[in-house]
Motif scaffolding. Structure first.
Motif, mmCIF file in Angstrom:
data_model
loop_
_atom_site.group_PDB
_atom_site.id
_atom_site.type_symbol
_atom_site.label_atom_id
_atom_site.label_comp_id
_atom_site.label_asym_id
_atom_site.label_seq_id
_atom_site.Cartn_x
_atom_site.Cartn_y
_atom_site.Cartn_z
ATOM 1 N N THR A 208 22.637 33.580 -6.046
ATOM 2 C CA THR A 208 23.055 34.976 -6.027
ATOM 3 C C THR A 208 24.444 35.209 -6.605
ATOM 4 O O THR A 208 24.752 36.311 -7.051
ATOM 5 C CB THR A 208 23.010 35.538 -4.595
ATOM 6 N N ASP B 100 21.951 39.973 -2.182
ATOM 7 C CA ASP B 100 21.343 40.301 -3.469
ATOM 8 C C ASP B 100 22.125 39.574 -4.560
ATOM 9 O O ASP B 100 23.284 39.204 -4.374
ATOM 10 C CB ASP B 100 21.376 41.809 -3.733
ATOM 11 N N SER B 101 21.501 39.398 -5.691
ATOM 12 C CA SER B 101 22.132 38.694 -6.798
ATOM 13 C C SER B 101 22.954 39.648 -7.650
ATOM 14 O O SER B 101 22.546 40.778 -7.921
ATOM 15 C CB SER B 101 21.055 38.039 -7.676
ATOM 16 N N SER C 29 17.048 40.612 -2.347
ATOM 17 C CA SER C 29 16.716 39.807 -1.183
ATOM 18 C C SER C 29 15.745 40.537 -0.258
ATOM 19 O O SER C 29 15.854 41.743 -0.050
ATOM 20 C CB SER C 29 17.996 39.452 -0.429
ATOM 21 N N ALA D 274 13.274 36.510 -2.275
ATOM 22 C CA ALA D 274 13.801 37.645 -3.030
ATOM 23 C C ALA D 274 12.698 38.121 -3.961
ATOM 24 O O ALA D 274 11.820 37.347 -4.356
ATOM 25 C CB ALA D 274 15.043 37.244 -3.808
#
Length: 198
Positions: free
Chosen positions: A47, A107-108, A115, A125
């Motif tokens: 991420t 989240d990335s 996610s 994810a």
């Protein structure tokens, strides 16, 4: 190293409860030796890492990602209305109460995955576009030598004929260029950050 699908399906992952209508596309053992509590480091690597296809990746890997993103723009494959919350509902809408109460996970910043949940030994994810609804699943598994390592699975739900054709068309590129380079990059980054885990 690529693994048989049973390496994923035989484990009691929670993802099986919520993504039973997805098929397992790929399973890979990751060169990430560690202890029983190291999954958060691997999730962080995914991420917080650099964008795929940028510096540190192989030229083939960078070229394949550049082509994919350009095709996505030209064909409008990645428009918001084709994604999670547009064409498909989030897998978070399927979570049982205990998973909804669990940490969602990060989240990335560099990947289009969002996610779904994070547990002690697994992270899921998702992403969606006009071709597919996909799940990236990271598990943390015993390595058979007293330690642990990461295991990555990709689950997909193609969107009709377009999605099926897309998945078939990119298959050789995934196995020849994308996954081998990605796994090497994961291992290299894991070694570089070993001091952070001590």
């Amino acid at each position: 190293m690529r693994l048989p699908n049973a390496a994923h399906t035989s484990r009691p992952w929670r993802i099986h409860e919520i993504a039973g209508d997805f098929r397992v596309e790929d399973v890979w053992a990751l060169p990430t030796p560690g202890g029983p509590d190291d999954l958060p480091y691997l999730v962080g690597q995914f991420t917080e890492g650099e964008e795929p296809g940028k510096a540190g990746s192989s030229r083939v890997y960078r070229a394949l990602f550049a082509i994919r993103w350009q095709l996505g723009r030209l064909l409008h494959l990645d428009d918001a209305e084709g994604g999670v919350g547009g064409r498909v509902r989030s897998l978070r809408d399927r979570l049982p109460e205990d998973l909804l109460a669990a940490p969602r996970g990060p989240d990335s910043d560099s990947l289009p995955f969002r996610s779904v949940y994070l547990l002690h030994d697994e992270w899921a994810a998702e992403l969606a576009n006009r071709t597919v609804h996909a799940v990236l699943h990271l598990g943390w598994v015993p390595d058979g030598a007293g330690g642990y390592r990461g295991q990555m699975a990709v689950l997909v739900k193609p969107n009709g004929r377009l999605g099926a054709a897309y998945m078939l068309g990119i298959k050789p590129f995934r196995y020849i260029g994308v996954y081998p380079a990605l796994v090497r990059s994961i291992g290299r980054r894991w070694e570089e950050t070993a001091g952070q885990r001590r």
